[in-house]
Design a protein around this motif. Sequence first.
Motif, PDB file in Angstrom:
ATOM      1  N   GLU A 318       0.802  -1.224   0.000  1.00 44.33           N
ATOM      2  CA  GLU A 318       0.000   0.000   0.000  1.00 44.33           C
ATOM      3  C   GLU A 318       0.837   1.278   0.000  1.00 44.33           C
ATOM      4  N   PHE A 319       2.075   1.203   0.487  1.00 47.15           N
ATOM      5  CA  PHE A 319       2.903   2.409   0.561  1.00 47.15           C
ATOM      6  C   PHE A 319       4.232   2.269  -0.192  1.00 47.15           C
ATOM      7  N   LYS A 320       4.510   1.088  -0.688  1.00 46.98           N
ATOM      8  CA  LYS A 320       5.720   0.834  -1.481  1.00 46.98           C
ATOM      9  C   LYS A 320       7.008   1.030  -0.686  1.00 46.98           C
ATOM     10  N   PHE A 321       6.954   0.751   0.615  1.00 46.98           N
ATOM     11  CA  PHE A 321       8.203   0.712   1.370  1.00 46.98           C
ATOM     12  C   PHE A 321       9.093  -0.376   0.784  1.00 46.98           C
ATOM     13  N   ASP A 322      10.407  -0.180   0.894  1.00 49.50           N
ATOM     14  CA  ASP A 322      11.367  -1.111   0.298  1.00 49.50           C
ATOM     15  C   ASP A 322      11.887  -2.136   1.289  1.00 49.50           C
ATOM     16  N   GLY A 323      11.289  -2.179   2.453  1.00 49.93           N
ATOM     17  CA  GLY A 323      11.705  -3.152   3.443  1.00 49.93           C
ATOM     18  C   GLY A 323      11.586  -2.594   4.839  1.00 49.93           C
ATOM     19  N   PHE A 324      12.152  -3.337   5.788  1.00 51.58           N
ATOM     20  CA  PHE A 324      11.959  -3.004   7.196  1.00 51.58           C
ATOM     21  C   PHE A 324      13.232  -3.204   8.000  1.00 51.58           C
ATOM     22  N   ARG A 325      13.380  -2.372   8.995  1.00 47.58           N
ATOM     23  CA  ARG A 325      14.337  -2.614  10.059  1.00 47.58           C
ATOM     24  C   ARG A 325      13.478  -3.052  11.243  1.00 47.58           C
ATOM     25  N   PHE A 326      13.585  -4.323  11.624  1.00 45.05           N
ATOM     26  CA  PHE A 326      12.784  -4.869  12.718  1.00 45.05           C
ATOM     27  C   PHE A 326      13.385  -4.436  14.045  1.00 45.05           C
ATOM     28  N   ASP A 327      12.608  -3.710  14.815  1.00 41.32           N
ATOM     29  CA  ASP A 327      13.077  -3.206  16.104  1.00 41.32           C
ATOM     30  C   ASP A 327      12.906  -4.261  17.196  1.00 41.32           C
ATOM     31  N   GLY A 328      13.815  -4.251  18.160  1.00 35.07           N
ATOM     32  CA  GLY A 328      13.657  -5.057  19.366  1.00 35.07           C
ATOM     33  C   GLY A 328      13.684  -6.554  19.143  1.00 35.07           C
ATOM     34  N   VAL A 329      14.475  -7.032  18.187  1.00 31.45           N
ATOM     35  CA  VAL A 329      14.497  -8.460  17.887  1.00 31.45           C
ATOM     36  C   VAL A 329      15.004  -9.276  19.077  1.00 31.45           C
ATOM     37  N   THR A 330      15.985  -8.766  19.792  1.00 33.22           N
ATOM     38  CA  THR A 330      16.488  -9.491  20.967  1.00 33.22           C
ATOM     39  C   THR A 330      15.375  -9.753  21.958  1.00 33.22           C
ATOM     40  N   SER A 331      14.546  -8.761  22.195  1.00 34.39           N
ATOM     41  CA  SER A 331      13.424  -8.909  23.127  1.00 34.39           C
ATOM     42  C   SER A 331      12.472 -10.002  22.677  1.00 34.39           C
ATOM     43  N   MET A 332      12.329 -10.186  21.371  1.00 37.98           N
ATOM     44  CA  MET A 332      11.422 -11.196  20.830  1.00 37.98           C
ATOM     45  C   MET A 332      12.006 -12.598  20.953  1.00 37.98           C
ATOM     46  N   LEU A 333      13.313 -12.725  20.800  1.00 33.08           N
ATOM     47  CA  LEU A 333      13.936 -14.041  20.710  1.00 33.08           C
ATOM     48  C   LEU A 333      13.937 -14.821  22.016  1.00 33.08           C
ATOM     49  N   TYR A 334      13.946 -14.115  23.148  1.00 37.99           N
ATOM     50  CA  TYR A 334      14.154 -14.777  24.426  1.00 37.99           C
ATOM     51  C   TYR A 334      12.997 -14.512  25.383  1.00 37.99           C
ATOM     52  N   TYR A 335      12.689 -15.528  26.188  1.00 39.02           N
ATOM     53  CA  TYR A 335      11.618 -15.381  27.171  1.00 39.02           C
ATOM     54  C   TYR A 335      11.914 -14.254  28.160  1.00 39.02           C
ATOM     55  N   ASP A 336      13.195 -14.068  28.480  1.00 37.92           N
ATOM     56  CA  ASP A 336      13.566 -12.992  29.411  1.00 37.92           C
ATOM     57  C   ASP A 336      13.940 -11.711  28.672  1.00 37.92           C
ATOM     58  N   HIS A 337      13.621 -11.659  27.369  1.00 41.20           N
ATOM     59  CA  HIS A 337      13.888 -10.497  26.502  1.00 41.20           C
ATOM     60  C   HIS A 337      15.378 -10.199  26.361  1.00 41.20           C
ATOM     61  N   GLY A 338      16.204 -11.195  26.685  1.00 44.66           N
ATOM     62  CA  GLY A 338      17.642 -11.006  26.554  1.00 44.66           C
ATOM     63  C   GLY A 338      18.244 -10.182  27.673  1.00 44.66           C
ATOM     64  N   LEU A 339      17.466  -9.941  28.727  1.00 46.90           N
ATOM     65  CA  LEU A 339      17.935  -9.070  29.802  1.00 46.90           C
ATOM     66  C   LEU A 339      18.684  -9.820  30.892  1.00 46.90           C
ATOM     67  N   GLY A 340      18.563 -11.151  30.916  1.00 44.84           N
ATOM     68  CA  GLY A 340      19.164 -11.896  32.014  1.00 44.84           C
ATOM     69  C   GLY A 340      20.328 -12.773  31.623  1.00 44.84           C
ATOM     70  N   THR A 341      20.851 -12.605  30.402  1.00 43.58           N
ATOM     71  CA  THR A 341      21.923 -13.470  29.915  1.00 43.58           C
ATOM     72  C   THR A 341      23.083 -12.637  29.371  1.00 43.58           C
ATOM     73  N   ALA A 342      24.296 -13.082  29.641  1.00 43.20           N
ATOM     74  CA  ALA A 342      25.481 -12.338  29.190  1.00 43.20           C
ATOM     75  C   ALA A 342      25.843 -12.664  27.751  1.00 43.20           C
ATOM     76  N   PHE A 343      25.410 -13.832  27.234  1.00 39.15           N
ATOM     77  CA  PHE A 343      25.720 -14.278  25.870  1.00 39.15           C
ATOM     78  C   PHE A 343      27.229 -14.296  25.627  1.00 39.15           C
TER      79      PHE A 343
END
Length: 683
Positions: A318-343
């Motif tokens: 509908e708007f012809k955007f050329d793609g996306f920068r997905f925000d907050g992916v780390t928060s999505m990937l982990y149950y703790d939103h990536g806040l409790g692990t040092a990785f």
Amino acid sequence: MLEIIKNDPWLEPYKDVIEGRYSYIINKENQLTQNGKISLSDFATGYLYFGLQKTNEGWYLREWAPHATEIFLIGSFNDWQCKESYRMKRLDHGIWEIKIPLEHIHHLDYYKLFVCWEGGCGERIPAWCKWVIQDKNTHIFSAQVWDPPSPYHFKHRHFIPDKSPLLIYECHVGMATEKEKVGTYDEFRIHVLPRVKENGYNAIQVMAIQEHPYYGSFGYHVSNFFAPSSRFGTPDELRRLIDTAHDMGIAVIMDLVHSHAVKNELEGIARIDGSYDLYFHSDPNRRYHKAWDSLCFDYGKNEVLHFLLSNCKYWLEEFKFDGFRFDGVTSMLYYDHGLGTAFTNYGDYYNGNQDIDAICYLTLANKLIHHVNTEAVTIAEEVSGMPGLGVKPEAGGYGFDYRMAMNIPDFWIKIITEKKDEDWHPSAIWWEMTNRRADEKTISYAECHDQALVGDKTIIFRLIDADMYWHMSKLVPSTEKVNRGIALHKMIRLVTATTINGGYLNFMGNEFGHPEWIDFPREGNGWSFKYARRQWHLVDDHNLKYHYLADFDKAMIKLIKSVPDFQDTTLIKLWDKDGDNVLAYLREDLIFVYNFHPVNSYQDYGIPAPEGEYAIILNSDDINFGGFGLNDDSIYHFTQYDPLYAPHNKGWLMLYLPARTAMVLKKVGIQTENTIIEPHKVD
């Protein structure tokens, strides 16, 4: 075995987890597509069915609200009353529908839903509405009909972004104006897009497009996922902006927020049918994001996948955007939103903390986006370093084209604030610039909007601080802080931008060292717009030194674009010596040399380089870039013979390296077996 595991033997111990995830995604896609009877794109067409739809037979409005007991359509066309003729009918699967004669609803009419549920009722904005307006007097948000008599028609329907490399100008329409107010789509199109083109960037990444009730959230507390923010203008003005950008050869990437939603009930999709868990988790601990004060989607529900995947396709179509920068992916990937692990090791990525449903959504979203538009760009904003984000789904990855190199800006902040200048070790700089997975493309950047938010500082402000207020004029004596800041600002950007393996990003204004921080209007600052704008006059006034930084940035971007597929050229370190603070590396026929030392300049400093003749084509110390002009850039440099390097067709480039300078040399005499190609004039 999946390709992602073949490419990285360290993933072998987690083979079962990775392959199990892959199978889960395949099974979910088969479920959504009825085992291939329809495509994922066919599944993601909810925006053509739900919400307010105009047909030849009349207006239809449909909403998914399974917990509602009754729903009325109310608006300016029926005096906001729950009239029987506007009562919605319940269909199967919790869907409600109403049909209204065409003559009853008109362009710019206001409307809402009045929803009743067990134990309560209230006004709600439809989840699928495509246009939302805030009343200037009451500050109440309402959906509004957008059905102009002459809708905008795109000139460019199949724009192909230039990804060789992707050079992104991150921007925010509202704060892109010089005036202390909210800027508009039209103002951005007229005044800012020409700057982007002139500076050489081939993409813009636009923030805060999805409607959000609080301007100060920077667009990250989304309320209406299908509605472009009305505070910047109309949907057609946004379409015209995108079309004009395409006219200029500029891709338009949308900052997409699917990681969470605002918890507001009157403005957003929270409790739209009275239930807390319609789009979100039933478990309050998973539903509420404590760090962000927002609600988290339940990606395990097919209806949520339908909503979000349809949202991706909607903005593309509908708007012809050329793609996306997905925000907050780390928060999505982990149950703790990536806040409790040092990785700190691979085990941290596969320890049972991963949200398989969110991972499934992200992978399906990438598959959908690239199906709808094969040239689309997807970027993951992800800080944990999860392997596979930038790997194709069929290889066992998540399907993003790029991931943000979020380690780099953190490194620059750390080195500026914690290290003495003489401890800016080239070995550490090289490591951070090039520390990435070989099979994944990244977007490198020295700073984005994050580094400028209130409470933080831009790179230039960290370097120069209060001296910016008094000594950026050419009419007053400079200071060591200003000289240091201008020199290092250029060097930091050059080494960041020219070590890329995918793309480069800059936040608007930072290319010329925009002063101070970003602070949106809020109660704590008296609702001031002073720090939520861009002071373009600073770079336009050549009595000030800001233009030096902008001119260097423009020259740097031009240099990168002069090499076809610069991001794919081989990056070879030629030299680094921490004791001297000197770094040199090679890309194609370009040699990049840096002397980060604060005071030591080096005469006849040797850099091992491929044999040949070289000319300086970019010098951060050039007086045109605010430098001191200590080198004679017209002099050609020849490699000197060394029996140690001769078998490798290398010699020594003997260079004068002033303190805190960087230079780029280009090979201009190419020796072959039988002849020598004469040096050519370097542009």
